[in-house]
Write a protein that holds these residues in place. Structure first.
Motif, PDB file in Angstrom:
ATOM      1  N   VAL A 156       0.814  -1.209   0.000  1.00  0.00           N
ATOM      2  CA  VAL A 156       0.000   0.000   0.000  1.00  0.00           C
ATOM      3  C   VAL A 156       0.855   1.271   0.000  1.00  0.00           C
ATOM      4  CG1 VAL A 156      -1.854   1.219   1.193  1.00  0.00           C
ATOM      5  CG2 VAL A 156      -1.800  -1.273   1.230  1.00  0.00           C
ATOM      6  N   TYR A 157       1.929   1.259   0.802  1.00  0.00           N
ATOM      7  CA  TYR A 157       2.856   2.391   0.871  1.00  0.00           C
ATOM      8  C   TYR A 157       4.279   1.900   0.695  1.00  0.00           C
ATOM      9  CZ  TYR A 157      -1.034   5.087   2.793  1.00  0.00           C
ATOM     10  OH  TYR A 157      -2.250   5.713   2.960  1.00  0.00           O
ATOM     11  N   PRO A 158       5.121   2.701   0.023  1.00  0.00           N
ATOM     12  CA  PRO A 158       4.825   3.997  -0.598  1.00  0.00           C
ATOM     13  C   PRO A 158       3.878   3.816  -1.782  1.00  0.00           C
ATOM     14  CG  PRO A 158       7.035   3.288  -1.173  1.00  0.00           C
ATOM     15  CD  PRO A 158       6.546   2.315  -0.155  1.00  0.00           C
ATOM     16  N   THR A 159       3.114   4.853  -2.090  1.00  0.00           N
ATOM     17  CA  THR A 159       2.067   4.720  -3.100  1.00  0.00           C
ATOM     18  C   THR A 159       2.605   4.321  -4.465  1.00  0.00           C
ATOM     19  OG1 THR A 159       2.186   7.122  -3.463  1.00  0.00           O
ATOM     20  CG2 THR A 159       0.492   6.316  -1.960  1.00  0.00           C
ATOM     21  N   GLN A 160       3.866   4.685  -4.765  1.00  0.00           N
ATOM     22  CA  GLN A 160       4.410   4.326  -6.077  1.00  0.00           C
ATOM     23  C   GLN A 160       4.703   2.826  -6.191  1.00  0.00           C
ATOM     24  OE1 GLN A 160       5.858   6.381  -3.919  1.00  0.00           O
ATOM     25  NE2 GLN A 160       8.105   6.183  -3.865  1.00  0.00           N
ATOM     26  N   TYR A 161       4.607   2.100  -5.077  1.00  0.00           N
ATOM     27  CA  TYR A 161       4.810   0.648  -5.108  1.00  0.00           C
ATOM     28  C   TYR A 161       3.498  -0.115  -5.330  1.00  0.00           C
ATOM     29  CZ  TYR A 161       9.625   0.992  -3.317  1.00  0.00           C
ATOM     30  OH  TYR A 161      10.961   1.245  -3.147  1.00  0.00           O
ATOM     31  N   ARG A 162       2.399   0.612  -5.375  1.00  0.00           N
ATOM     32  CA  ARG A 162       1.118  -0.064  -5.557  1.00  0.00           C
ATOM     33  C   ARG A 162       1.016  -0.672  -6.957  1.00  0.00           C
ATOM     34  NH1 ARG A 162      -3.305   4.060  -2.703  1.00  0.00           N
ATOM     35  NH2 ARG A 162      -2.290   4.093  -0.634  1.00  0.00           N
ATOM     36  N   LYS A 163       0.637  -1.924  -7.017  1.00  0.00           N
ATOM     37  CA  LYS A 163       0.443  -2.613  -8.301  1.00  0.00           C
ATOM     38  C   LYS A 163      -1.053  -2.852  -8.452  1.00  0.00           C
ATOM     39  CE  LYS A 163       5.012  -4.753  -8.379  1.00  0.00           C
ATOM     40  NZ  LYS A 163       5.807  -5.999  -8.536  1.00  0.00           N
ATOM     41  N   PHE A 164      -1.708  -1.926  -9.144  1.00  0.00           N
ATOM     42  CA  PHE A 164      -3.165  -1.920  -9.153  1.00  0.00           C
ATOM     43  C   PHE A 164      -3.793  -3.090  -9.895  1.00  0.00           C
ATOM     44  CE2 PHE A 164      -2.477   2.562  -7.965  1.00  0.00           C
ATOM     45  CZ  PHE A 164      -3.304   2.600  -6.859  1.00  0.00           C
ATOM     46  N   LYS A 165      -3.006  -3.808 -10.663  1.00  0.00           N
ATOM     47  CA  LYS A 165      -3.582  -4.994 -11.318  1.00  0.00           C
ATOM     48  C   LYS A 165      -3.976  -6.059 -10.298  1.00  0.00           C
ATOM     49  CE  LYS A 165       1.078  -6.769 -12.282  1.00  0.00           C
ATOM     50  NZ  LYS A 165       2.039  -7.068 -13.369  1.00  0.00           N
ATOM     51  N   PHE A 166      -3.448  -5.945  -9.066  1.00  0.00           N
ATOM     52  CA  PHE A 166      -3.805  -6.892  -8.013  1.00  0.00           C
ATOM     53  C   PHE A 166      -4.836  -6.323  -7.046  1.00  0.00           C
ATOM     54  CE2 PHE A 166       0.738  -8.017  -8.979  1.00  0.00           C
ATOM     55  CZ  PHE A 166       0.454  -9.184  -9.671  1.00  0.00           C
ATOM     56  N   TRP A 167      -5.232  -5.067  -7.242  1.00  0.00           N
ATOM     57  CA  TRP A 167      -6.234  -4.443  -6.364  1.00  0.00           C
ATOM     58  C   TRP A 167      -7.627  -4.718  -6.938  1.00  0.00           C
ATOM     59  CZ3 TRP A 167      -5.353   0.086  -2.796  1.00  0.00           C
ATOM     60  CH2 TRP A 167      -4.018   0.144  -2.358  1.00  0.00           C
ATOM     61  N   PRO A 168      -8.457  -5.473  -6.229  1.00  0.00           N
ATOM     62  CA  PRO A 168      -9.777  -5.831  -6.778  1.00  0.00           C
ATOM     63  C   PRO A 168     -10.650  -4.613  -7.067  1.00  0.00           C
ATOM     64  CG  PRO A 168      -9.219  -7.212  -4.900  1.00  0.00           C
ATOM     65  CD  PRO A 168      -8.194  -6.119  -4.930  1.00  0.00           C
ATOM     66  N   ILE A 169     -11.371  -4.689  -8.173  1.00  0.00           N
ATOM     67  CA  ILE A 169     -12.326  -3.630  -8.510  1.00  0.00           C
ATOM     68  C   ILE A 169     -13.733  -3.993  -8.042  1.00  0.00           C
ATOM     69  CG2 ILE A 169     -10.993  -2.810 -10.480  1.00  0.00           C
ATOM     70  CD1 ILE A 169     -12.917  -4.334 -12.305  1.00  0.00           C
ATOM     71  N   THR A 170     -13.895  -5.225  -7.560  1.00  0.00           N
ATOM     72  CA  THR A 170     -15.166  -5.635  -6.967  1.00  0.00           C
ATOM     73  C   THR A 170     -14.909  -6.132  -5.558  1.00  0.00           C
ATOM     74  OG1 THR A 170     -14.916  -7.841  -7.954  1.00  0.00           O
ATOM     75  CG2 THR A 170     -16.265  -6.257  -9.149  1.00  0.00           C
ATOM     76  N   PRO A 171     -15.776  -5.805  -4.618  1.00  0.00           N
ATOM     77  CA  PRO A 171     -16.989  -5.003  -4.796  1.00  0.00           C
ATOM     78  C   PRO A 171     -16.657  -3.555  -5.170  1.00  0.00           C
ATOM     79  CG  PRO A 171     -16.522  -5.275  -2.480  1.00  0.00           C
ATOM     80  CD  PRO A 171     -15.555  -6.167  -3.199  1.00  0.00           C
ATOM     81  N   GLU A 172     -17.645  -2.864  -5.646  1.00  0.00           N
ATOM     82  CA  GLU A 172     -17.445  -1.476  -6.078  1.00  0.00           C
ATOM     83  C   GLU A 172     -16.880  -0.637  -4.936  1.00  0.00           C
ATOM     84  OE1 GLU A 172     -20.037   2.245  -7.993  1.00  0.00           O
ATOM     85  OE2 GLU A 172     -20.979   0.294  -7.624  1.00  0.00           O
ATOM     86  N   GLY A 173     -15.844   0.110  -5.254  1.00  0.00           N
ATOM     87  CA  GLY A 173     -15.239   0.983  -4.252  1.00  0.00           C
ATOM     88  C   GLY A 173     -14.236   0.314  -3.334  1.00  0.00           C
ATOM     89  N   PHE A 174     -13.878  -0.967  -3.608  1.00  0.00           N
ATOM     90  CA  PHE A 174     -12.958  -1.691  -2.727  1.00  0.00           C
ATOM     91  C   PHE A 174     -11.593  -0.992  -2.651  1.00  0.00           C
ATOM     92  CE2 PHE A 174     -11.185  -6.199  -1.647  1.00  0.00           C
ATOM     93  CZ  PHE A 174     -11.037  -5.817  -0.325  1.00  0.00           C
TER      94      PHE A 174
END
Length: 365
Positions: A156-174
């Motif tokens: 999660v931190y530092p923010t530039q290390y976030r790999k959003f392909k692994f961050w679920p988009i469901t449920p909405e707003g997760f």
């Protein structure tokens, strides 16, 4: 501190990877398909399993600390923190400042994430070379006894290390829910580290920006098990972190800590967060403060979810005992200087096995 506003954030191609873990079947799916079967790969030897003396009566002795008082420099709360870090390695914090709504939103969203069919969760499956995403960590051999759990792990931190392909988009707003929860935990971590710095005889900001720049979130899903005494949700281990902050379910016990050779359940306290000392603090304090073995046990009737935030240094930070903490009782350094990134990856490349991984940082006897 940036927030997630949309999905257009560009990921940093230089964000680090950590350690591979062998792919394993989803335990949740396995239970769905056959709730009355436990494969042999999950069955523990009697000496490793949960069946030990019942030490539930010690749960009430685990310190509960008022973070508002602690942050205000209250002497009694600082003494309580010192005792907790020396004697228990674990404590619970109340009045921590994270809104109930933020905590509940995280619980609701995580519960919804684990509900859909496996193919939906597998959209976020861990890659072959890292532990971010959905799957299992610390699986290093085909012969290894497995844990009765699945996990979603994100840096999660530092923010530039976030790999959003692994961050679920469901449920909405997760994504926004994870962001809000992690910000709250980050604030709690900073307050605690200021107090830890104080009881270690330093300026209260001494640890900030040095030992807390990396934060990872692990959401554990423990399915119900028809043979709960024969499995473990997570194997005994100590955390490689500086500190770890955990949110438990309030109606299901599962976390146990090793205290004086016995496993003591950590009874959930309403709206509290559980905090434990990590290996980094143990090394910095030359063993004065302890990173304690802990584990998770299974439940026969109900699935359980836990939310674990690991607060750590970045890879290049050197960790070694602080000179001013050496005294006549312990004049020699027990630990050598380690580069945190090397220590972390070295530990991740082996199965969870109590505190065996800490030998990497110790001087030979």
């Amino acid at each position: 501190m940036s927030s997630i506003t949309d999905d257009s954030i560009i990921e940093n191609g230089d964000a680090p990877t950590y350690a591979p873990s062998l792919p394993m079947p989803s335990v949740q799916e396995m239970v769905k398909n056959d709730p009355l079967h436990v494969p042999e790969r999950y069955v523990r030897n009697q000496e490793d399993g949960p069946l030990m003396n019942d030490m539930s009566h010690l749960s009430s002795e685990i310190p509960v600390i008022d973070l508002a008082l602690l942050s205000a420099g209250d002497i009694e709360e600082l003494k309580k923190l010192d005792l907790a870090c020396k004697e228990w390695g674990f404590f619970q914090v109340v009045n921590h400042g994270v809104a109930k709504e933020v905590l509940q939103n995280m619980k609701n969203a995580a519960s919804e994430f684990f509900e859909p069919p496996l193919q939906e969760k597998n959209k976020y499956a861990m890659p072959a070379d890292d532990i971010q995403g959905y799957g299992h960590a610390y699986v290093v051999s085909e012969e290894q006894i497995l844990d009765w759990s699945d996990a979603l792990i994100l840096v999660v931190y530092p923010t530039q290390y976030r790999k959003f392909k692994f961050w679920p988009i469901t449920p909405e707003g997760f994504k926004k829910t994870i962001d809000a929860y992690s910000k709250g935990v980050k604030s709690v971590g900073e307050k605690i580290l200021r107090s830890v710095s104080t009881i270690m005889g330093m300026d209260e900001d001494a640890f900030l920006g040095l030992y807390n720049d990396l934060q990872a979130l692990r959401v554990n899903y423990y399915p119900a098990c028809c043979r709960p005494d024969d499995v473990l949700g997570i194997s005994p281990h100590s955390d490689r972190s500086t500190i770890t902050i955990l949110m438990q379910e309030e109606d299901i016990k599962g976390l146990q800590i090793k205290h004086n050779g016995f496993w003591v359940p950590v009874k959930p306290v309403t709206d509290a967060l559980v905090v434990n000392v990590g290996d980094v603090i143990e090394i910095l304090s030359n063993g004065k403060y302890k990173s304690i073995e802990h584990r998770a046990v299974a439940n026969e009737n109900k699935a359980r979810i836990s939310y674990v935030s690991f607060i750590c240094p970045l890879d290049d930070v050197g960790v070694e005992p602080l000179e001013h903490l050496l005294d006549s009782k312990k004049p020699q350094k027990m630990y050598k200087k380690v580069r945190f990134g090397d220590y972390l990856r070295g530990a991740m490349k082996r199965k969870m096995d109590g505190k065996a991984h800490t030998e990497m940082a110790k001087f030979e006897a």
